[in-house]
Design an enzyme around this catalytic site. Structure first.
Site, PDB file in Angstrom:
ATOM      1  N   ALA A  71     -12.739  70.639  70.173  1.00  0.00           N
ATOM      2  CA  ALA A  71     -12.848  70.184  71.503  1.00  0.00           C
ATOM      3  C   ALA A  71     -11.474  70.268  72.079  1.00  0.00           C
ATOM      4  O   ALA A  71     -10.320  69.990  71.309  1.00  0.00           O
ATOM      5  CB  ALA A  71     -13.539  68.646  71.223  1.00  0.00           C
ATOM      6  N   ASP A  72     -11.363  70.246  73.460  1.00  0.00           N
ATOM      7  CA  ASP A  72     -10.125  69.892  74.069  1.00  0.00           C
ATOM      8  C   ASP A  72     -10.394  69.107  75.433  1.00  0.00           C
ATOM      9  O   ASP A  72     -11.185  69.377  75.967  1.00  0.00           O
ATOM     10  CB  ASP A  72      -9.378  71.143  74.421  1.00  0.00           C
ATOM     11  CG  ASP A  72      -7.986  70.895  74.878  1.00  0.00           C
ATOM     12  OD1 ASP A  72      -7.007  70.645  73.971  1.00  0.00           O
ATOM     13  OD2 ASP A  72      -7.676  71.251  76.014  1.00  0.00           O
ATOM     14  N   THR A  73      -9.608  67.956  75.274  1.00  0.00           N
ATOM     15  CA  THR A  73      -9.829  66.827  76.599  1.00  0.00           C
ATOM     16  C   THR A  73      -8.717  67.165  77.308  1.00  0.00           C
ATOM     17  O   THR A  73      -7.375  66.953  76.823  1.00  0.00           O
ATOM     18  CB  THR A  73     -10.127  65.615  75.860  1.00  0.00           C
ATOM     19  OG1 THR A  73     -11.266  65.531  75.172  1.00  0.00           O
ATOM     20  CG2 THR A  73     -10.175  64.523  77.137  1.00  0.00           C
ATOM     21  N   ALA A 108     -13.784  70.360  76.621  1.00  0.00           N
ATOM     22  CA  ALA A 108     -14.392  71.495  76.374  1.00  0.00           C
ATOM     23  C   ALA A 108     -14.739  71.386  74.850  1.00  0.00           C
ATOM     24  O   ALA A 108     -14.035  70.924  74.158  1.00  0.00           O
ATOM     25  CB  ALA A 108     -13.638  72.570  76.726  1.00  0.00           C
TER      26      ALA A 108
END
Length: 195
Positions: A71-73, A108
Site C-alpha cells: 500500500a501507499d498512502t 493505493a
C-alpha cells in the site's frame, strides 16, 4: 506437501500491521525497499498507484507462491502531495497548510496473487482539521510522531483532537482501507479470512 499460500505484507508500517491484526488476518511482514520519488508532472493518485504496485511486485518476486499486499498512502491538498516530512521544519510547514482546511487521504492498495496476477485499487477519504495554533503544531512536532507520516500527522495519535470531519473510510487515513483490502483478498481467492 504444498503449503497454504501466506499473506506477505510489503510494509513495515506498525499501523498497517495493527489494522490487519485487528481484522484477524494472518500475515508475515517483508517490507519493500524501493525509491519513492515523485515523477515530474505525475498526478498524486498515479504516484500512489505506481508506488503500491512497485512495492508489491518487488516483494512478490521473492515470494512467488504467496499473496503479497502493498500500500501507499498520500495526503493531498490542492493537488499537492504531502509526503513524509523531510524534517521538523517541513512537518511544521505541512501542518500549517492543513490548519482549518480539508484535504484528501488517498491509499493505493496492490495485491499480487500466487498466480502472478496483480490488482491495484485505491480509496479516498476526506479529512478536515480545525484551526491549529502555532504552539500546538510545535508541541506535536516535538513528539516526533509526524516525522514518518504522510502529511505529518497520525489521525489515531496526537492529531486526533484536530479532526472535525472524516468522510469515507477511517482505516484508510490510518494507512490501510480494510473494507477494500478484504474485498480484494476475497476476490483473489485468499483463504485465511475470518469474515
Amino acid at each position: 506437501m504444498l503449503h497454504e499460500p501466506r499473506l506477505i505484507l510489503a510494509s513495515g508500517s506498525p499501523r498497517r500491521q495493527e489494522l490487519l491484526r485487528g481484522a484477524e488476518i494472518e500475515f508475515e511482514v517483508f517490507p519493500a525497499d524501493i525509491r519513492e520519488d515523485l515523477n515530474p508532472g505525475e498526478p498524486p493518485l498515479d504516484y500512489a498507484l505506481r508506488m503500491a504496485r512497485e512495492k508489491a511486485l518487488k516483494v512478490a518476486a521473492q515470494f512467488p507462491s504467496d499473496y503479497v499486499l502493498a500500500a501507499d498512502t498520500i495526503v493531498v491538498l490542492d493537488d499537492q502531495v504531502l509526503a513524509k516530512p523531510r524534517d521538523s521544519q517541513d512537518a511544521q510547514r505541512m501542518l500549517a497548510m492543513l490548519s482549518d482546511r480539508g484535504h484528501q487521504v488517498r491509499t493505493a492498495v496492490s495485491l499480487v496473487a500466487p498466480s502472478g496476477s496483480i490488482e491495484t485499487q485505491s480509496c479516498v477519504t476526506a479529512v478536515s482539521f480545525r484551526k491549529l495554533g502555532q504552539d500546538e503544531i510545535l508541541k506535536y512536532v516535538a513528539t516526533g510522531e509526524p516525522l514518518d507520516k504522510a502529511g505529518a500527522y497520525a489521525i489515531q495519535g496526537g492529531a486526533a483532537s484536530w479532526v472535525v470531519r472524516v468522510e469515507g473510510d477511517y482505516s484508510n487515513v490510518v494507512g490501510l482501507p480494510m473494507a477494500l483490502v478484504g474485498k480484494m483478498l476475497r476476490g483473489s481467492g485468499f483463504k485465511n479470512l475470518k469474515s
